[in-house]
Each structure stands twice: as C-alpha cells, then as structure tokens.
Design a protein around this motif. Structure first.
Motif, PDB file in Angstrom:
ATOM      1  N   ARG A 216       0.893  -1.279  -0.041  1.00  0.00           N
ATOM      2  CA  ARG A 216       0.076   0.190  -0.031  1.00  0.00           C
ATOM      3  C   ARG A 216       1.011   1.368  -0.012  1.00  0.00           C
ATOM      4  O   ARG A 216       0.410   2.015  -0.752  1.00  0.00           O
ATOM      5  N   ILE A 217       1.822   1.155   0.808  1.00  0.00           N
ATOM      6  CA  ILE A 217       2.915   2.508   1.005  1.00  0.00           C
ATOM      7  C   ILE A 217       3.517   2.533  -0.476  1.00  0.00           C
ATOM      8  O   ILE A 217       3.450   3.640  -0.930  1.00  0.00           O
ATOM      9  N   ARG A 219       2.469   1.800  -3.523  1.00  0.00           N
ATOM     10  CA  ARG A 219       1.616   2.039  -4.509  1.00  0.00           C
ATOM     11  C   ARG A 219       1.260   3.382  -4.194  1.00  0.00           C
ATOM     12  O   ARG A 219       1.126   4.610  -5.072  1.00  0.00           O
ATOM     13  N   HIS A 220       1.138   4.078  -2.992  1.00  0.00           N
ATOM     14  CA  HIS A 220       0.769   5.452  -2.680  1.00  0.00           C
ATOM     15  C   HIS A 220       2.101   6.243  -3.076  1.00  0.00           C
ATOM     16  O   HIS A 220       1.573   7.586  -3.595  1.00  0.00           O
ATOM     17  N   GLU A 223       1.902   6.961  -6.794  1.00  0.00           N
ATOM     18  CA  GLU A 223       0.698   7.708  -7.286  1.00  0.00           C
ATOM     19  C   GLU A 223       0.821   9.254  -6.749  1.00  0.00           C
ATOM     20  O   GLU A 223       0.032  10.182  -7.309  1.00  0.00           O
ATOM     21  N   THR A 224       1.206   9.406  -5.504  1.00  0.00           N
ATOM     22  CA  THR A 224       1.084  10.781  -4.726  1.00  0.00           C
ATOM     23  C   THR A 224       2.316  10.972  -4.219  1.00  0.00           C
ATOM     24  O   THR A 224       3.134  10.467  -3.550  1.00  0.00           O
ATOM     25  N   GLU A 226       4.972  12.586  -1.943  1.00  0.00           N
ATOM     26  CA  GLU A 226       5.194  12.746  -0.456  1.00  0.00           C
ATOM     27  C   GLU A 226       6.591  13.237  -0.314  1.00  0.00           C
ATOM     28  O   GLU A 226       7.378  12.657  -1.071  1.00  0.00           O
ATOM     29  N   PHE A 263       0.461   5.755   8.039  1.00  0.00           N
ATOM     30  CA  PHE A 263      -0.713   6.546   7.283  1.00  0.00           C
ATOM     31  C   PHE A 263      -1.267   7.377   8.664  1.00  0.00           C
ATOM     32  O   PHE A 263      -1.636   7.044   9.706  1.00  0.00           O
ATOM     33  N   GLU A 270      -5.718  10.083   3.706  1.00  0.00           N
ATOM     34  CA  GLU A 270      -4.928   9.472   4.295  1.00  0.00           C
ATOM     35  C   GLU A 270      -3.315   9.728   3.714  1.00  0.00           C
ATOM     36  O   GLU A 270      -2.845   8.682   3.127  1.00  0.00           O
ATOM     37  N   PRO A 271      -2.783  10.618   3.998  1.00  0.00           N
ATOM     38  CA  PRO A 271      -1.432  10.763   3.452  1.00  0.00           C
ATOM     39  C   PRO A 271      -0.425  10.057   4.460  1.00  0.00           C
ATOM     40  O   PRO A 271      -0.745   9.362   5.555  1.00  0.00           O
TER      41      PRO A 271
END
Length: 437
Positions: A216-217, A219-220, A223-224, A226, A263, A270-271
């Motif tokens: 999950r981290i 993929r996040h 896409e996003t 940080e 998160f 949820e960043p």
C-alpha cells in the motif's frame, strides 16, 4: 616513520577516562613526504583504575563498520566495551574522512577541485590506507603489536591488516566481516540479494499484515507525491531502503513499529504521517556518512572496475524492483540513483561515477600471506547475515591459516548490539585458547 601526534588532557565520562588523539598522516602512504591529513582517535579506559595502571594495559584498536563509519561515541561502558575495558585501553578510530578526522563530504570535497580530482583523492580512502594509518598511530602511541576488533567493514580492514602489516597485530577479533578475498563484486551481491529475499520472507511470515501495508505504501508513493523533511520527494525505491531494519535481530521488529505509523487520517484523505516521514528520512539520508555510498563498491574492487555491480545484479532479481507487484525491502546495496535523490550525495554524482569505472584498484588482500598467517584470529560468522554472506565468509576463513570460526544462527549482522559482551568474551577466549562454553 614518525608522525606528529597531539593528545588532550584526560577527562572522565561516567566511569570512563577519555583522551582525544590527533595524528598527522600522509594522504598517500606511497608519498610519505607529500600532502597530509588528520586522523582522529579517542582513547577509553576504566576511570576506576589508577591512571598509571591503566596506561600499562595493552591497546585494542576498534575498526568500525562502514565504509564511512566513524568510531563509536561512548557515553558509558556497556556491551563489548564493558568486557574489553577489563583487559585493554580501547582506541576508537575515526577512519580517514569521517568524524573528527579530515572530513570528506559534499561540503569539503570541492576544495580538491573537479570530480576527477575528488575521485583521485578518495581512491586513497580504502582499507589499505586505513591500515597504514593504524600502523603509524600504533607507533606514535608507543604500542607493541596490538589487538584489533573489527565489526563488518572493520573485519575487511582486519584482513587487509593481516595481509600487509601482520607484524603490528597481537591478535584479531572479527564479527560479521569476513570479506571475499578474490572475485568481482557481483559474487557478493548475488549472494546477498538471496539472503535479503529470505529475510523479507521471514519478516512477512511473522507480520503478514505488513505485506499488505508495504505494498500500500509503495503504491501510494508511486501515485501521490510525498516529501521528506529535507524537501525531496520520497520514492518507492528509497522507501525500500527501510530494509536496513532487517539486518538486525530486534531491529527487524522496529520495521513493524515504523509501518504501523505510516498513514494518518486528515480532512483530505490519508497521507503518510509526519512521524513516518521523519523516521524514514533518518534511515535513507547519507548526510552523516556519505562515504558509505560513494566508496561502497570500491571495497570489493581489486584490479577491475566495479561499475555499479549491485545495480547490474538487480536485473537478476526483479522482485526487488520498485515496480514489482509486491516489492521487497533492499539491503546494503548502493545504486546510481542514490546520487539523484539524496541531497547529501547529489553534488558527488560525477565523482561516484568516476570511482565506479575506475580500473586501477590495487589489491586489498595478499592470499599468500594469509595462507601462512601466524596471528591468532577468531571470527563470528552469522548464518543468516544479509550483508556479509555466510558461505563467502567461510570460504575466506578457510583461506586464512589458523583463523577460528564461531558460527551462530542466534544473531544477525549487528550481533554485538544484542550480546556484545558475550560475543567479545567468546572471541577473545578463542584467540587465547581458553575453554569455550
């Protein structure tokens, strides 16, 4: 050759008598009359012992892990230092370029000139130069042959010491640091990639929920955007460097705690939490030890270019790539992209490239000398070590005459952080032919 040496007045810290030493040594030991640098070392002895008596104790030189690691800054005796202080005056060496020795980093290296000049300068910062420094320091301190204790890369340095200056050694202890004596760096990385993959499997078997969370981290992050506290974007491949936790016993569980705080709920979703990003920054930044990245593959270079060996071997292990469906955590490997993503390394990118393609690396070991070694040596080899492969370590052990091995599956690479006192006492007993439990 004698070298200039200054020492501070002794001072005490929590039962330790401490003295700071500075030595002026040649930059290039082949040109002893040329440019010089400073090498710093800190002496520790038991303050409960009268100083004249403490000064009669033999020396123990601690060779730190690395490359690019400075000597431990002790606040009190504990672990292996508690055991060693009963027998020795301990000398913590800031290997050239680190700590209070003449520094080598993005701020200081431009003083040398362009990238080519910087690479030529750093070519004199490997184990052969560290050992030559140590011999000059030993003479300056008035010591006879001394005891060395090498952890990880410190063990590599010990093998160089045994190769080229065995007359300076009374006995040597090594933990997690038997380097391959021959062969290209690719041998090392093929072995350690397999060890790291197995350690990932062990970790996710213990914490199966973290397999989902790790993915999950990743993929996040793909896409996003940080950003780390230092301002640069955190990429998937840099997040994978959290695999440094897997090199330890209890440290492995620290990765689980880190991921639990990944998160945080906010009005916009949820960043990744500030807590998580701060912790990851501490894991992935090389600001405090840039030579680890710059010099890392050169520690395997002998007569040939390493040419980013880890990055090339990575192609054989696609499960470690950031785009893998369920990417794995990485180990100690250093890749060219480090010098794009880490602000502490970016100014040194061209220098690192020149070191990667350098071909004229001199030999770090003398197999013939090691085959006739007469210095007592004992080494702890950790069965599942992800940084220094067990099979390659045993191959080296067999090539060093008289080297005694204690293999243990109870510890990982940082075993001395878990039971330093017990490991030190065992190895010291081995080189002194004392009965072992």
């Amino acid at each position: 050759m004698s070298v200039p040496h200054t020492a501070s007045a002794p001072y005490t810290i929590r039962g330790m008598r401490v003295t700071d030493h500075r030595f002026t040594v040649p930059l290039d030991h082949a040109r002893p009359g040329g440019e010089t640098i400073t090498v710093f070392a800190r002496e520790y002895s038991d303050a409960a012992m009268p100083q004249p008596e403490a000064e009669e104790l033999p020396w123990l030189l601690y060779l730190q892990g690395g490359p690019g690691g400075k000597g431990n800054r002790l606040l009190q005796f504990g672990g292996w230092t508690k055991a060693a202080a009963k027998h020795f005056r301990i000398l913590m060496l800031d290997q050239r370029g680190t700590g209070l020795s003449t520094p080598a980093n993005r701020q200081t290296l431009p003083l040398r000139g362009d990238a080519a000049a910087q690479a030529d300068y750093l070519a004199r910062f490997r184990a052969d130069s560290i050992v030559a420094d140590a011999e000059l320091i030993r003479a300056a301190l008035g010591s006879g042959p001394w005891t060395t204790y090498g952890q990880s890369y410190g063990g590599f340095c010990t093998l160089t010491y045994l190769s080229f200056a065995p007359h300076g050694l009374r006995e040597s202890l090594i933990t997690g640091g038997l380097a391959p004596l021959t062969g290209p760096a690719e041998r090392v990385y093929r072995a350690t990639f397999r060890r790291v993959a197995a350690r990932n499997a062990e970790y996710f078997a213990k914490y199966p929920q973290d397999r989902v969370l790790t993915t999950r981290i990743a993929r996040h992050l793909s896409e996003t955007p940080e950003f780390l506290p230092s301002g640069e974007r955190l990429t998937v491949q840099r997040f994978q460097m959290a695999g440094s936790f897997l090199g330890g016993n209890t440290r492995m569980d620290g990765l689980h705690y880190l991921l639990q705080e990944a998160f945080v709920p906010t009005p916009d979703g949820e960043p990744l939490s500030d807590t998580f990003l701060e912790a990851v920054h501490g894991l992935v930044s090389r600001a405090s030890n840039p030579l680890y990245a710059v010099m890392h593959e050169s520690i395997y270079g002998q007569g040939a270019a390493t040419n980013w060996a880890a990055a090339r071997v990575l192609e054989e292990f696609p499960e470690f790539k950031p785009g893998a469906g369920e990417p794995l955590y990485t180990g100690e490997m250093v890749y060219p992209w480090y010098f794009d993503e880490d602000p502490a390394l970016a100014p040194l990118k061209e220098t690192a490239e020149l070191l990667a393609v350098r071909r004229d690396w001199p030999a770090l070991y003398d197999p013939e000398q090691l085959a006739r070694n007469s210095v007592p040596v004992a080494a702890a080899v950790y069965t599942d070590d992800i940084y220094v492969d067990r099979d390659l370590s045993l191959e080296t052990a067999a090539a060093v005459r008289g080297l005694q091995v204690w293999e243990s599956a109870d510890f990982h690479h940082d075993g001395i952080a878990d039971d330093g006192e017990g490991i030190f006492n065992r190895l010291l007993g081995m080189v002194r032919d004392e009965p072992q439990p």
